[in-house]
Design a protein around this motif. Structure first.
Motif, mmCIF file in Angstrom:
data_model
loop_
_atom_site.group_PDB
_atom_site.id
_atom_site.type_symbol
_atom_site.label_atom_id
_atom_site.label_comp_id
_atom_site.label_asym_id
_atom_site.label_seq_id
_atom_site.Cartn_x
_atom_site.Cartn_y
_atom_site.Cartn_z
ATOM 1 N N SER A 215 3.738 0.409 2.619
ATOM 2 C CA SER A 215 3.553 -0.598 3.656
ATOM 3 C C SER A 215 3.132 -1.918 3.042
ATOM 4 O O SER A 215 2.730 -1.984 1.876
ATOM 5 N N VAL A 216 3.223 -2.976 3.835
ATOM 6 C CA VAL A 216 2.836 -4.294 3.359
ATOM 7 C C VAL A 216 1.983 -4.991 4.415
ATOM 8 O O VAL A 216 2.260 -4.903 5.613
ATOM 9 N N VAL A 217 0.926 -5.627 3.941
ATOM 10 C CA VAL A 217 0.089 -6.480 4.773
ATOM 11 C C VAL A 217 0.345 -7.906 4.322
ATOM 12 O O VAL A 217 0.016 -8.274 3.191
ATOM 13 N N LYS A 218 0.963 -8.714 5.175
ATOM 14 C CA LYS A 218 1.299 -10.081 4.811
ATOM 15 C C LYS A 218 0.035 -10.930 4.677
ATOM 16 O O LYS A 218 -0.955 -10.711 5.379
ATOM 17 N N ASP A 219 0.098 -11.909 3.801
ATOM 18 C CA ASP A 219 -1.054 -12.752 3.509
ATOM 19 C C ASP A 219 -1.566 -13.492 4.744
ATOM 20 O O ASP A 219 -2.760 -13.736 4.879
ATOM 21 N N VAL B 59 0.839 -1.199 0.000
ATOM 22 C CA VAL B 59 0.000 0.000 0.000
ATOM 23 C C VAL B 59 0.875 1.251 0.000
ATOM 24 O O VAL B 59 1.757 1.399 0.860
ATOM 25 N N ALA B 60 0.633 2.139 -0.952
ATOM 26 C CA ALA B 60 1.313 3.435 -0.975
ATOM 27 C C ALA B 60 0.602 4.367 -0.006
ATOM 28 O O ALA B 60 -0.584 4.648 -0.171
ATOM 29 N N GLU B 61 1.323 4.835 1.015
ATOM 30 C CA GLU B 61 0.767 5.784 1.989
ATOM 31 C C GLU B 61 1.323 7.170 1.659
ATOM 32 O O GLU B 61 2.399 7.552 2.117
ATOM 33 N N MET B 62 0.583 7.912 0.873
ATOM 34 C CA MET B 62 1.078 9.187 0.371
ATOM 35 C C MET B 62 1.456 10.143 1.498
ATOM 36 O O MET B 62 2.483 10.821 1.445
ATOM 37 N N PHE B 63 0.627 10.232 2.539
ATOM 38 C CA PHE B 63 0.897 11.169 3.618
ATOM 39 C C PHE B 63 1.741 10.546 4.726
ATOM 40 O O PHE B 63 2.161 11.238 5.646
ATOM 41 N N GLY B 64 1.980 9.250 4.636
ATOM 42 C CA GLY B 64 2.851 8.583 5.595
ATOM 43 C C GLY B 64 4.284 8.524 5.115
ATOM 44 O O GLY B 64 5.176 8.136 5.862
#
Length: 377
Positions: A327-331, A318-323
């Motif tokens: 980031s990554v959410v593992k399966d 996930v691209a967190e533009m303001f962060g």
């Protein structure tokens, strides 16, 4: 999204974030300390508002939109920029690019809100490898006819006191309580053999276009983003005491859509009217069933989720533009970890074992956008 689409709201929020500093990640998110080797696909001059990205066949097939310049370009293996499509009219946006086999799909649109005299047009187009461009469907017409979130109440949904509501000043001059309005902004597409799925940031919905009939239908309206008003938040936002303990329902602006190996759609969202995270880190990722519209939240707490990509392992990036990070959410977990810290990421895609992303994606002058790639382990 009432009164203003992401094409206006995003630059405003970006300006606030860039002048006040990028927001930090939620405490529930963990950093991954492993270093990453980042390669920049050199582009000179830099890109202006590179908000969508498509890949295929390695570096030979990297496409990027410069949304507010109205162009769709290919980055060559030598790092040069080759234009493949340019909007005929000045002020027309080009975005939402995706690729399926030998065809590109993208949006060309005009109309940016109630104060924009241009009609709201959001045409999904295709471009074959031989350069032939074809109009497929205008999703703004479907939104105008059906307004899928027209029965959804945003704002302070459960506050009925007129005296209380009259004291509230909502973000970006929104009403204190209102129904979803007619507005369309096709921000991202994902394509299968028979269908084109559209994340419409104005309609707060996912649309599906049948390739054969070119008919548009609504797959799902995303759930409203809920914010509980604490005493601290009320004080910071200058809200009256009568709303402390109440929930504020913000528009669930979809910013990307991808098709998973399981057949579900994966969608990133950010909160309409609170994009700059001053109300909290409210971005989320959902999965949506493409036929029934069943919607399940996978993870939340993202600081401006403007794009997502799925790996072959089922991990969600996930691209967190303001962060200021990807980031990554593992399966096998709903825990969110930092994959890469980078400046103002906009779009993210995965091709094989390589992640591509646009960075410095803010529509700012002078333009500073680039495309980077990172090898996945």
């Amino acid at each position: 999204m009432k009164n203003t689409k992401l094409s206006i709201a995003l630059p405003i929020a970006l300006g606030m974030a860039l002048t006040s500093g990028i927001a930090t990640a939620s405490a529930s998110h963990r950093d991954d300390p492993r270093p990453r080797h980042v390669e920049t696909l050199t582009v000179d001059p830099p890109l202006f508002s590179p908000l969508s990205l498509a890949t295929g066949r390695g570096n030979a097939e990297v496409y990027v939109t410069q949304n507010f310049a109205g162009t769709l370009d290919r980055i060559t293996e030598d790092g040069d920029l080759r234009n493949v499509y340019k909007a005929a009219k000045k002020g027309t946006e080009v975005g939402a690019v995706s690729r399926f086999r030998d065809t590109l799909y993208f949006m060309e649109g005009t109309g940016a809100g109630e104060h924009d005299p241009a009609p709201n047009v959001q045409v999904i187009k295709s471009r074959s490898d031989n350069g032939r461009v074809r109009d497929i469907a205008d999703v703004a017409k479907h939104e105008a006819k059906h307004n899928p979130d027209g029965k959804v109440t945003y704002g302070f949904r459960h506050v009925d006191s007129k005296s209380c509501l009259g004291q509230i000043k909502m973000p970006m001059d929104r009403p204190d309580k209102y129904k979803g309005g007619v507005d369309s902004h096709a921000y991202a597409t994902a394509v299968s053999r028979r269908s084109i799925f559209v994340a419409d940031a104005g309609a707060n919905a996912i649309f599906r276009i049948n390739k054969d009939s070119e008919r548009v239908r609504t797959v799902a309206v995303l759930p409203a983003t809920r914010v509980k008003i604490t005493k601290e938040l009320a004080r910071e936002k200058k809200l009256p005491d009568c709303v402390v303990g109440e929930r504020l329902y913000l528009e669930p602006v979809p910013t990307d859509v991808e098709i998973g190996d399981d057949g579900w759609l994966y969608v990133s969202t950010l909160p309409g009217g609170a994009e700059d995270t001053s109300w909290g880190e409210l971005g989320a990722v959902y999965k949506v069933h493409p036929r029934t519209g069943k919607t399940v939240e996978i993870a939340d707490g993202f600081a401006g989720a403007t794009g997502l990509a799925l790996s072959s392992r089922g991990d969600i990036y996930v691209a967190e533009m303001f962060g200021g990070k990807i980031s990554v959410v593992k399966d096998d977990s709903d825990r969110v970890r930092t994959f890469l810290k980078t400046k103002v990421p906009g779009a993210v895609e995965i091709e094989g074992r390589t992640l591509y992303a646009t960075v410095n994606a803010a529509p700012q002058m002078p333009a500073a956008g680039q495309v980077i790639k990172v090898r996945l382990r």
